[in-house]
Design a protein around this motif. Structure first.
Motif, short mmCIF file in Angstrom:
data_model
loop_
_atom_site.label_atom_id
_atom_site.label_comp_id
_atom_site.label_asym_id
_atom_site.label_seq_id
_atom_site.Cartn_x
_atom_site.Cartn_y
_atom_site.Cartn_z
N SER A 188 34.62 52.20 39.97
CA SER A 188 33.31 51.72 39.54
C SER A 188 32.23 52.31 40.44
CB SER A 188 33.19 50.19 39.55
OG SER A 188 32.71 49.71 40.80
N TYR A 209 35.10 47.50 34.04
CA TYR A 209 34.19 46.73 34.90
C TYR A 209 32.78 46.61 34.33
CZ TYR A 209 37.61 47.66 38.63
OH TYR A 209 38.73 47.75 39.39
N MET A 261 31.80 42.22 40.65
CA MET A 261 32.56 43.20 41.44
C MET A 261 32.82 42.70 42.85
SD MET A 261 33.70 46.15 40.39
CE MET A 261 35.26 46.40 41.23
N ASN A 265 36.63 42.39 44.19
CA ASN A 265 37.08 43.09 45.39
C ASN A 265 37.74 42.13 46.38
OD1 ASN A 265 36.24 45.67 44.62
ND2 ASN A 265 34.24 45.47 45.57
N GLY A 306 38.41 47.63 44.30
CA GLY A 306 38.62 47.36 42.89
C GLY A 306 39.65 46.30 42.57
N GLY A 337 39.49 45.12 34.97
CA GLY A 337 38.11 44.98 35.39
C GLY A 337 37.30 43.92 34.70
#
Length: 392
Positions: A188, A209, A261, A265, A306, A337
């Motif tokens: 991403s 994502y 995100m 993560n 990710g 995602g």
């Protein structure tokens, strides 16, 4: 290009000129195949302006333009294009930039759709492809020929999470006047910006994502104005068009992308570390782990690692199938995602699409699992994984 200090602000305001013109808090959906001109002169201007947003939706659409504004800023490129799928973005770009007699250097491990294009489609058009081990930059250099026009890479690679050195490959390509295209889907643009390292073209499956909710199929190409026009000319002929509704859903997904995100993560790194400590897990592959053979390289070119964790369950095909079937919280589905966690038994997913030799080349053993971590609470994810491992 707009400039904002933080991505959370960028995704909300990079397209603000459209909001000001429309006068709406929520973006308008231009669900029209064609647009009217007020007279013949305006029609001629619309028809002869590349990528016009209000001529014909195969050429462009105002909702497309809003996505383009945000994606170009996120990737740091001059502009972007949207397509009907990630594979639409990849195939259209390849067909736009290559012709019979050209040569392509590609890495060993790619998404299976890309691998099939490289193995089967390009050769039909008289385009040669050399596949090299992506962890060794010297292998890329050895493969270069006088007619090499493009190097195509994917990092981290699907599904093995092997990392390719963006800066080294881009630098090598520049020395030989070769274009570099990078599939940035698994990272991403928040975790990695290939253009910062000299990559010319960045492609995404925006299904993942960027959309983030498992409800659209879309693709994005981020590049220079010059290359974008070449790709757009082929795009209009092929017709891999993103519908206005899917473009609107992608735009909505982008608004929350940085927040999602950040959580993804955090969750994925925590779950990867948890998996490393489980007796029934043979090996864990995640670039954020110090045990990953390319962790230092990943750390040097990525800000986060990710959603996707690859790991092997002790035993073989049947044991892995039992583990995956025993998961209750995680959905059994392809893609990655999104807000929900997804899991696939990789060998079961790809054995119908790739032959035995291609499976071997792709590095997919029978006990391989691909886990895409979502937004669930990490303790719930750990608990579910643990009980499934205990069923093996």
């Amino acid at each position: 290009m707009n400039t904002y200090d933080k991505n959370e602000t960028l995704v909300l305001h990079a397209d603000k000129e459209w909001s000001e013109k429309e006068g709406t808090a929520s973006p308008a959906i231009y669900y029209s195949a064609t647009f009217m001109a007020k007279d013949a002169a305006e029609f001629a201007e619309m028809a002869n302006t590349p990528r016009h947003s209000k001529y014909y939706t195969r050429y462009g659409n105002p909702v497309h333009d809003r996505v383009i504004e945000i994606m170009a800023d996120l990737e740091g490129t001059e502009t972007a294009l949207v397509t009907g799928s990630g594979m639409g973005a990849i195939s259209t770009t390849l067909l736009a930039l290559l012709q019979a007699g050209d040569h392509v250097v590609a890495q060993t491990r790619h998404y299976m759709g890309t691998a099939k294009i490289l193995d089967e489609m390009l050769t039909k058009f008289g385009i040669e492809v050399t596949v090299v081990e992506q962890t060794d930059v010297q292998e890329f250099e050895k493969a270069i020929r006088p007619n090499t026009k493009l190097i195509i890479i994917e990092t981290p690679a699907n599904p093995t999470l092997i990392v390719t050195d963006l800066e080294a490959v881009a630098s090598l390509a520049k020395q030989h006047d070769i274009l570099v295209m990078a599939d940035n889907t698994f990272a991403s643009p928040l975790n990695q910006r290939p253009h910062d390292y000299g990559v010319d073209i960045i492609v995404h499956s925006a299904t993942k994502y960027l959309g983030g909710h498992h409800d659209i199929v879309a693709g994005v190409v981020c590049t220079s104005n010059e290359l974008a026009e070449k790709i757009w000319n082929v795009h209009t002929a092929i017709g891999s068009v993103l519908s206005p509704m899917d473009a609107w859903l992608l735009l909505r997904g982008l608004r929350t992308f940085p927040i999602r995100m950040e959580r993804i993560n955090e969750n994925a790194l925590a779950l990867a570390m948890f998996l490393e400590g489980q007796e029934m897990v043979e090996e864990v592959f995640y670039p954020g782990l110090e045990s990953h053979p390319q962790h230092e390289l990943a750390k040097s070119q990525m800000n986060g690692y990710g959603a996707v964790i690859a790991f092997s369950v002790k035993g073989g095909y049947k044991e892995t199938q039992k583990f995956v079937s025993s998961l209750n919280l995680t959905q059994h589905a392809v893609s990655l995602g999104g807000v929900e966690s997804l899991v696939v038994h990789t060998a079961a997913m790809w054995e119908g699409a790739l032959n035995e030799e291609q499976m071997k080349t792709a590095g997919i053993p029978a006990n391989f699992v691909r886990f895409s971590v979502g937004l669930e609470h990490i303790e719930d994810l750990k608990k579910d994984v643990l009980q499934a491992l205990q069923e093996v």
